[in-house]
Scaffold this motif. Sequence first.
Motif, mmCIF file in Angstrom:
data_model
loop_
_atom_site.group_PDB
_atom_site.id
_atom_site.type_symbol
_atom_site.label_atom_id
_atom_site.label_comp_id
_atom_site.label_asym_id
_atom_site.label_seq_id
_atom_site.Cartn_x
_atom_site.Cartn_y
_atom_site.Cartn_z
ATOM 1 N N ARG A 1 34.224 72.254 -41.047
ATOM 2 C CA ARG A 1 34.162 72.704 -39.665
ATOM 3 C C ARG A 1 35.298 73.667 -39.367
ATOM 4 N NH1 ARG A 1 33.850 67.005 -37.087
ATOM 5 N NH2 ARG A 1 35.205 66.703 -38.877
ATOM 6 N N SER B 1 30.865 63.465 -50.121
ATOM 7 C CA SER B 1 29.458 63.823 -50.181
ATOM 8 C C SER B 1 29.323 65.335 -50.098
ATOM 9 C CB SER B 1 28.711 63.176 -49.013
ATOM 10 O OG SER B 1 27.460 63.815 -48.848
ATOM 11 N N GLY C 1 27.180 66.763 -48.717
ATOM 12 C CA GLY C 1 26.594 67.102 -47.430
ATOM 13 C C GLY C 1 27.609 67.365 -46.336
ATOM 14 N N PHE D 1 23.898 57.556 -41.251
ATOM 15 C CA PHE D 1 25.261 57.063 -41.374
ATOM 16 C C PHE D 1 25.348 55.550 -41.146
ATOM 17 C CE2 PHE D 1 26.000 61.540 -39.632
ATOM 18 C CZ PHE D 1 25.982 62.103 -40.905
ATOM 19 N N LYS E 1 25.499 67.674 -37.376
ATOM 20 C CA LYS E 1 25.307 67.738 -38.821
ATOM 21 C C LYS E 1 24.923 66.340 -39.258
ATOM 22 C CE LYS E 1 29.060 71.120 -38.966
ATOM 23 N NZ LYS E 1 28.647 71.643 -37.680
ATOM 24 N N ILE E 2 23.692 66.187 -39.720
ATOM 25 C CA ILE E 2 23.124 64.850 -39.890
ATOM 26 C C ILE E 2 22.585 64.665 -41.303
ATOM 27 C CG2 ILE E 2 21.338 63.265 -39.012
ATOM 28 C CD1 ILE E 2 23.476 63.924 -36.928
ATOM 29 N N ALA E 3 22.695 63.430 -41.798
ATOM 30 C CA ALA E 3 22.025 63.064 -43.041
ATOM 31 C C ALA E 3 21.151 61.850 -42.767
ATOM 32 C CB ALA E 3 23.043 62.750 -44.124
ATOM 33 N N VAL F 1 30.028 68.924 -44.018
ATOM 34 C CA VAL F 1 30.110 70.334 -43.693
ATOM 35 C C VAL F 1 31.514 70.662 -43.221
ATOM 36 C CG1 VAL F 1 28.951 72.164 -42.436
ATOM 37 C CG2 VAL F 1 27.773 70.014 -42.850
ATOM 38 N N GLU G 1 18.629 61.936 -49.551
ATOM 39 C CA GLU G 1 18.843 62.145 -48.124
ATOM 40 C C GLU G 1 18.403 63.522 -47.661
ATOM 41 O OE1 GLU G 1 23.009 61.226 -47.583
ATOM 42 O OE2 GLU G 1 23.652 63.291 -47.899
ATOM 43 N N PRO H 1 41.902 64.681 -47.233
ATOM 44 C CA PRO H 1 42.118 65.910 -46.467
ATOM 45 C C PRO H 1 41.025 66.112 -45.414
ATOM 46 C CG PRO H 1 41.366 66.397 -48.702
ATOM 47 C CD PRO H 1 41.593 64.921 -48.636
ATOM 48 N N THR H 2 41.105 67.182 -44.667
ATOM 49 C CA THR H 2 40.097 67.424 -43.633
ATOM 50 C C THR H 2 38.736 67.684 -44.283
ATOM 51 O OG1 THR H 2 40.751 69.729 -43.649
ATOM 52 C CG2 THR H 2 41.601 68.397 -41.850
ATOM 53 N N ASP H 3 37.706 67.360 -43.547
ATOM 54 C CA ASP H 3 36.332 67.644 -43.959
ATOM 55 C C ASP H 3 35.947 67.069 -45.315
ATOM 56 O OD1 ASP H 3 35.640 69.114 -41.662
ATOM 57 O OD2 ASP H 3 36.696 70.854 -42.438
ATOM 58 N N VAL H 4 36.191 65.798 -45.477
ATOM 59 C CA VAL H 4 35.702 65.115 -46.677
ATOM 60 C C VAL H 4 34.787 63.960 -46.287
ATOM 61 C CG1 VAL H 4 37.599 65.746 -48.201
ATOM 62 C CG2 VAL H 4 37.799 63.702 -46.769
ATOM 63 N N LYS I 1 35.641 61.423 -43.867
ATOM 64 C CA LYS I 1 36.348 60.160 -43.593
ATOM 65 C C LYS I 1 35.680 59.381 -42.455
ATOM 66 C CE LYS I 1 40.253 62.215 -42.796
ATOM 67 N NZ LYS I 1 39.848 63.563 -43.202
ATOM 68 N N SER I 2 35.456 60.063 -41.347
ATOM 69 C CA SER I 2 34.852 59.379 -40.193
ATOM 70 C C SER I 2 33.481 58.823 -40.558
ATOM 71 C CB SER I 2 34.700 60.332 -39.010
ATOM 72 O OG SER I 2 35.847 61.102 -38.858
ATOM 73 N N THR I 3 32.740 59.586 -41.350
ATOM 74 C CA THR I 3 31.401 59.164 -41.739
ATOM 75 C C THR I 3 31.463 57.907 -42.615
ATOM 76 O OG1 THR I 3 30.719 61.467 -41.639
ATOM 77 C CG2 THR I 3 29.249 59.956 -42.782
HETATM 78 P P1 ATP Z 1 38.163 65.391 -40.170
HETATM 79 O O1 ATP Z 1 38.688 66.546 -40.940
HETATM 80 O O2 ATP Z 1 37.873 65.748 -38.748
HETATM 81 O O3 ATP Z 1 38.952 64.156 -40.304
HETATM 82 P P2 ATP Z 1 36.192 63.973 -41.686
HETATM 83 O O4 ATP Z 1 36.770 64.015 -43.032
HETATM 84 O O5 ATP Z 1 36.345 62.716 -40.904
HETATM 85 O O6 ATP Z 1 36.698 65.170 -40.812
HETATM 86 P P3 ATP Z 1 33.429 63.755 -40.960
HETATM 87 O O7 ATP Z 1 33.694 63.911 -39.502
HETATM 88 O O8 ATP Z 1 33.072 62.408 -41.442
HETATM 89 O O9 ATP Z 1 34.650 64.334 -41.795
HETATM 90 O O10 ATP Z 1 32.267 64.749 -41.443
HETATM 91 C C1 ATP Z 1 32.251 66.116 -41.108
HETATM 92 C C2 ATP Z 1 30.864 66.551 -40.644
HETATM 93 O O11 ATP Z 1 29.939 66.449 -41.712
HETATM 94 C C3 ATP Z 1 30.317 65.694 -39.523
HETATM 95 O O12 ATP Z 1 29.718 66.546 -38.570
HETATM 96 C C4 ATP Z 1 29.275 64.810 -40.198
HETATM 97 O O13 ATP Z 1 28.233 64.483 -39.304
HETATM 98 C C5 ATP Z 1 28.797 65.686 -41.318
HETATM 99 N N1 ATP Z 1 28.317 64.931 -42.492
HETATM 100 C C6 ATP Z 1 28.945 63.915 -43.123
HETATM 101 N N2 ATP Z 1 28.228 63.495 -44.184
HETATM 102 C C7 ATP Z 1 27.119 64.260 -44.224
HETATM 103 C C8 ATP Z 1 25.977 64.337 -45.086
HETATM 104 N N3 ATP Z 1 25.848 63.531 -46.139
HETATM 105 N N4 ATP Z 1 25.030 65.261 -44.813
HETATM 106 C C9 ATP Z 1 25.156 66.086 -43.764
HETATM 107 N N5 ATP Z 1 26.198 66.087 -42.933
HETATM 108 C C10 ATP Z 1 27.166 65.190 -43.145
#
Ligand code: ATP
Length: 430
Positions: free
Chosen positions: A285, A279, A281, A42, A59-61, A283, A19, A119-122, A124-126
């Motif tokens: 936040r 992943s 990737g 995604f 932030k894109i893959a 990021v 990716e 946890p945060t930033d792993v 989940k939403s993706t």
């Molecule tokens: P939260 O803590 O808000 O619940 P989360 O665990 O749901 O966060 P995501 O929102 O899915 O996390 O992802 C965080 C950021 O990372 C998003 O901006 C997403 O676009 C980006 N992201 C996810 N996967 C990748 C990837 N493989 N490469 C680059 N960016 C990515």
Amino acid sequence: EGVGAGSGGTRFDLEKETELRFEVEAGEKVHLELLTGLAEVFGSELNRNKKYTFGPGSKIAVFTWQGCSVSLSGKTEVAYISKDTPMLLYLNAHTALEQMRRQAERDNERGPRVMVVGPTDVGKSTVCRLLLSYAVRLGRRPTLVELDVGQSGVSVPGTMSALCIERPADVEEGYSVQAPLVYHFGSTTPGTNIKLYNKLTSCLAEVFSLRCEENRKASVGGCIINTCGWVKGSGYQALVHCASAFQVDVVLVLDQERLYNELKRDLPHFVRVVLLPKSGGVVERSKDCRRVSRDEKIREYFYGFRSVSFFPHAFDVRFSDVRIYKIGAPSIPDSCLPLGMSQDDTQLKLVPVTPGRDLTHHVLSVSCADEGEEGAGGLRRGVLESPVCGFIVVTNVDTQAQVMTVLSPAPRPLPRHTLLIMDIRFIDLK
Ligand code: ATP
């Protein structure tokens, strides 16, 4: 990598199962074009020779199963190709869920109900988005249940919602949000009112189950539940509550072994708890970054996206024409509670709010609750459990004239008169 690609872009050649990850600089835009091969963002497929535009901070893959070449133009903060992704494991999870849907179809049962936690930033939403897109691409109609009150993919922050997914998310703009079912929570963390959070989780589960009884496709499609990153104490209890309210069959735990072990221990044995890596990737936040994206979500609600602009209306609302409530009275010591009342009751109490200057900039939910029924003591039933039909922002309060000016997606009058106040504020800079 890094070879000029005509039209001023940089060309990237990706091997299969790799990716391209990139981030857009603040205040900038980046254009992406698929030149050859097949690729997806995604879970949503890219069209050849179409320019996709991503705004500041995206932030894109771009992932490819078969190999592809793409061109990027504009200012990226980083842009690199990674061969190390968990996509195969995510695809396996999807395949297992699809098998469950097939079996449900055959045996006249319900499809998988899946909770995604971590946890945060792993990511989940993706992961939710990926699983939903893959399912819908196979003709399924899964439901997204969005319980992340901080970063909702469906509605404005401070809400909990459900959305039937009928097409893959738009590459640039996310879910096309037609008629989601939205509840007012009122703040960006479940901890502000965990009783209300759990109650609304139960409401959503009930509505979803009713829909499944009436709609076979929805039942077979199942649901994917996105949760908050708060996984300790009451946050953890809220996950356990959610699992039971929705009677989930599968829990996907991202990245945290401890959480995985706890859930394995505490959930019934028939629930499949699966640990998946995050992943590289994803990021992290910052608080600021989260605030900006929340603000952006509210702005989108009123003003639309690049492709579809909305033109919100500003008008005055007389105090006497509306009833404004806050959910939850400030907690008082147990010893001061009236006889027979518990702290739970105070957290779920509708407290009338007298409009004052401090209401300025607050987001208010317009409740769909039946207007007529007013019970004793102003405690109206049904408001908590009623979905909302929209949101307004208070832009000015004139206590002398007893009116407030609001920003609203629709012209006056307001469709309903019961308004619920959020902790969340939005300053409309146009
Ligand atoms: P939260 O803590 O808000 O619940 P989360 O665990 O749901 O966060 P995501 O929102 O899915 O996390 O992802 C965080 C950021 O990372 C998003 O901006 C997403 O676009 C980006 N992201 C996810 N996967 C990748 C990837 N493989 N490469 C680059 N960016 C990515």
